[in-house]
Enzyme design. Structure first.
Site, PDB file in Angstrom:
ATOM      1  N   THR A  43       0.863  -1.191   0.000  1.00 31.66           N
ATOM      2  CA  THR A  43       0.000   0.000   0.000  1.00 31.66           C
ATOM      3  C   THR A  43       0.895   1.234   0.000  1.00 31.66           C
ATOM      4  O   THR A  43       2.123   1.125  -0.019  1.00 31.66           O
ATOM      5  CB  THR A  43      -0.894   0.036   1.253  1.00 31.66           C
ATOM      6  OG1 THR A  43      -0.052   0.244   2.396  1.00 31.66           O
ATOM      7  CG2 THR A  43      -1.695  -1.244   1.422  1.00 31.66           C
ATOM      8  N   SER A  97      -2.671   1.655   9.189  1.00 35.45           N
ATOM      9  CA  SER A  97      -2.126   2.016  10.502  1.00 35.45           C
ATOM     10  C   SER A  97      -2.298   3.477  10.906  1.00 35.45           C
ATOM     11  O   SER A  97      -1.872   3.855  12.000  1.00 35.45           O
ATOM     12  CB  SER A  97      -0.631   1.669  10.531  1.00 35.45           C
ATOM     13  OG  SER A  97       0.080   2.511   9.633  1.00 35.45           O
ATOM     14  N   THR A 146      -2.013  -2.525  19.176  1.00 31.49           N
ATOM     15  CA  THR A 146      -1.710  -1.166  19.612  1.00 31.49           C
ATOM     16  C   THR A 146      -2.360  -0.839  20.954  1.00 31.49           C
ATOM     17  O   THR A 146      -3.366  -1.449  21.325  1.00 31.49           O
ATOM     18  CB  THR A 146      -2.221  -0.179  18.538  1.00 31.49           C
ATOM     19  OG1 THR A 146      -2.148   1.143  19.035  1.00 31.49           O
ATOM     20  CG2 THR A 146      -3.666  -0.454  18.163  1.00 31.49           C
ATOM     21  N   ASP A 147      -1.804   0.150  21.646  1.00 27.89           N
ATOM     22  CA  ASP A 147      -2.416   0.596  22.906  1.00 27.89           C
ATOM     23  C   ASP A 147      -3.724   1.350  22.658  1.00 27.89           C
ATOM     24  O   ASP A 147      -4.513   1.555  23.588  1.00 27.89           O
ATOM     25  CB  ASP A 147      -1.440   1.478  23.703  1.00 27.89           C
ATOM     26  CG  ASP A 147      -0.943   2.707  22.957  1.00 27.89           C
ATOM     27  OD1 ASP A 147      -1.346   2.906  21.796  1.00 27.89           O
ATOM     28  OD2 ASP A 147      -0.152   3.476  23.544  1.00 27.89           O
ATOM     29  N   GLU A 148      -3.959   1.774  21.396  1.00 26.67           N
ATOM     30  CA  GLU A 148      -5.153   2.593  21.125  1.00 26.67           C
ATOM     31  C   GLU A 148      -6.453   1.827  21.357  1.00 26.67           C
ATOM     32  O   GLU A 148      -7.511   2.441  21.492  1.00 26.67           O
ATOM     33  CB  GLU A 148      -5.133   3.104  19.681  1.00 26.67           C
ATOM     34  CG  GLU A 148      -3.909   3.917  19.402  1.00 26.67           C
ATOM     35  CD  GLU A 148      -4.043   4.916  18.263  1.00 26.67           C
ATOM     36  OE1 GLU A 148      -5.155   5.111  17.754  1.00 26.67           O
ATOM     37  OE2 GLU A 148      -3.020   5.486  17.896  1.00 26.67           O
ATOM     38  N   TYR A 171      -9.704   3.333  13.334  1.00 25.66           N
ATOM     39  CA  TYR A 171      -8.478   2.517  13.376  1.00 25.66           C
ATOM     40  C   TYR A 171      -8.457   1.675  14.653  1.00 25.66           C
ATOM     41  O   TYR A 171      -8.258   0.453  14.607  1.00 25.66           O
ATOM     42  CB  TYR A 171      -7.232   3.424  13.317  1.00 25.66           C
ATOM     43  CG  TYR A 171      -5.953   2.711  13.728  1.00 25.66           C
ATOM     44  CD1 TYR A 171      -5.394   1.714  12.939  1.00 25.66           C
ATOM     45  CD2 TYR A 171      -5.302   3.048  14.926  1.00 25.66           C
ATOM     46  CE1 TYR A 171      -4.217   1.063  13.324  1.00 25.66           C
ATOM     47  CE2 TYR A 171      -4.134   2.395  15.313  1.00 25.66           C
ATOM     48  CZ  TYR A 171      -3.596   1.406  14.511  1.00 25.66           C
ATOM     49  OH  TYR A 171      -2.449   0.758  14.897  1.00 25.66           O
ATOM     50  N   LYS A 175      -8.553  -2.426  15.076  1.00 27.71           N
ATOM     51  CA  LYS A 175      -7.496  -3.202  15.741  1.00 27.71           C
ATOM     52  C   LYS A 175      -8.080  -3.957  16.946  1.00 27.71           C
ATOM     53  O   LYS A 175      -7.700  -5.101  17.219  1.00 27.71           O
ATOM     54  CB  LYS A 175      -6.345  -2.290  16.192  1.00 27.71           C
ATOM     55  CG  LYS A 175      -5.496  -1.712  15.085  1.00 27.71           C
ATOM     56  CD  LYS A 175      -4.723  -2.731  14.254  1.00 27.71           C
ATOM     57  CE  LYS A 175      -3.591  -3.404  14.985  1.00 27.71           C
ATOM     58  NZ  LYS A 175      -2.756  -4.250  14.099  1.00 27.71           N
TER      59      LYS A 175
END
Ligand code: NAD
Ligand code: DAU
Length: 363
Positions: A43, A97, A146-148, A171, A175
């Site tokens: 991408t 991402s 991810t921590d998100e 996002y 995830k």
């Protein structure tokens, strides 16, 4: 590396042409004798020169590396790639991402991060079930997250393995879904899965849409530096090499069915980060104005998470991992790298069709 003692021949990395995947592949090629397969769709954010740079000085390493262009949202291609790579370990990093892009084009995030991960888990399970007993026992699926997924913190507290999932951007939600799928495949089908949730990475070779490289490029172009909102949002920054060390530790001695939170213990406001970059540029690339004059507060990101912070006690205590690079050293290395490799960054931007414009305003 203890990984060398494991009965492994082949490792399949997804998203290996990206920022983190390429750093992992280079480390594995450099320090093991395994065959490394890289499944990547290619991408806008990907670039194979991140890996090929290794072969300039070490051409022999190329013999153990194979690139396969494939999209994990394509079920059949995903199955075929796994059969072809015949892996002992799968490390899954392929993803859309960037939070701002997820605000503008959420569908891509669902296709890759949710459907793609589902395809990969299903194909990995069929493959794993078909293996002879010993290879089956040693197989592992490592899902990089991810921590998100844990949402947004106020002034106090930190995310840990016990934190509730509370994603707030498309996002983060995609995830979080992929983490849930990976956990479900462990509990329901017995696939040996490990998950890690990491904080913000930075360092050489990062695509200049993320804060640190974008600010460097904008400043060097003499364009204004966009600071979202009042610049008070906090991220916990981790230098790329420290993340790779953590991933290797997890591959070596992590426990199946567990998750590991990885953070740098480097909480900084965006304002601090941007000011530090400007200080470094003033020192190493002085010009007739101060780079600080380019900083401009702009419209905030919709749903902007206020603060991320990771409590890494578990991986520190159980796996003996510690980040080695403090933020000042890591940022200096990064700024100097971009000064040396500006052509790489500008060419990648041209190739990707992204010119550094503001994303994520949902317009
Ligand atoms: P990146 O955007 O640099 O790389 C992603 C790679 O995935 C690219 O090479 C891209 O071509 C590939 N890809 C995208 N869609 C694909 C698809 N459908 N099929 C196959 N390949 C596809 O991202 P990154 O920063 O290297 O992040 C890698 C992983 O680490 C992601 O899963 C991300 O969620 C996670 N993560 C990133 C950070 C960070 O700060 N960058 C922090 C924690 C976790
Ligand atoms: O926490 C881990 C996550 O970190 C990863 O999972 C993601 O893949 C990665 O993109 C990153 O997400 P963030 O949204 O935190 O990173 P980003 O670099 O986009 O932004 C960092 C902070 O800087 C955030 O508070 C928004 C702000 N920002 C960002 C940009 C691009 C600005 O102020 N100006 C900008 O131009």
């Amino acid at each position: 590396m203890k990984l060398k003692n494991k009965p492994i021949k082949n490792i399949l990395v997804t998203g290996g042409a990206g920022f983190i995947g390429s750093a992992l592949i280079k480390k594995l090629l450099d320090e093991t004798s395994f065959e490394i397969f890289n499944l990547d769709k290619i991408t806008y954010s990907s670039d194979l020169s991140r890996i090929n740079s290794l072969f300039d000085n070490k051409p022999k390493k190329k013999e153990r590396y194979k690139f396969i262009q494939a999209d994990i949202s394509n079920d059949e291609l995903t199955q075929k790639t796994i059969s072809y790579a015949n892996p002992d370990i799968i490390v899954h990093l392929a993803a859309e991402s960037h939070v701002d892009r997820s605000i503008d084009s959420p569908k891509e995030f669902v296709n890759t991060n949710v459907v793609g991960t589902f395809n990969l888990l299903r194909a990995s399970t069929s493959f794993w079930e078909s293996l002879p007993e010993e290879r089956k026992r040693n197989f592992g699926f490592y899902h990089i997250s991810t921590d998100e997924v844990f949402g947004s913190l106020g002034k106090e507290g930190m995310f840990s393995e016990q934190s509730r999932y509370e994603p707030r951007s498309p996002y983060a939600a995609s995830k979080a879904s992929s983490d849930h799928l990976a956990k479900a495949w462990y509990h329901t089908y017995g696939l040996p899965v490990i998950i890690s949730n990491c904080s913000n990475n930075y360092g050489p070779w990062q695509f200049p849409e993320k804060l640190i490289p974008l600010v460097i490029i904008k400043a060097l172009r003499g364009e204004y530096i966009p600071l979202y909102g009042d610049g008070s949002n906090i991220r916990d920054w981790l230098f790329i090499d420290d993340h790779i060390e953590a991933l290797i530790k997890i591959l070596e001695i992590g426990e199946y069915g567990h998750t590991y939170c990885i953070g740098g213990n480097n909480e900084k406001t965006n304002k601090e980060v941007v000011n530090n970059i400007c200080n470094l540029l003033n020192e190493y690339k002085p010009t007739n104005y101060s780079y600080h004059d380019l900083i401009k507060n702009v419209t905030d990101r919709p749903g902007h998470d206020q603060r991320y912070a990771i409590d890494s006690t578990k991986i520190r205590k159980e796996l003996g991992w510690l980040p080695k690079i403090n933020f000042n050293d890591g940022l200096k290395k990064t700024v100097l790298w971009y000064l040396e490799n500006l052509n790489w960054a500008e060419s990648l931007l041209i190739k990707s069709g992204y010119e550094g414009e503001r994303l994520g305003l949902n317009k």
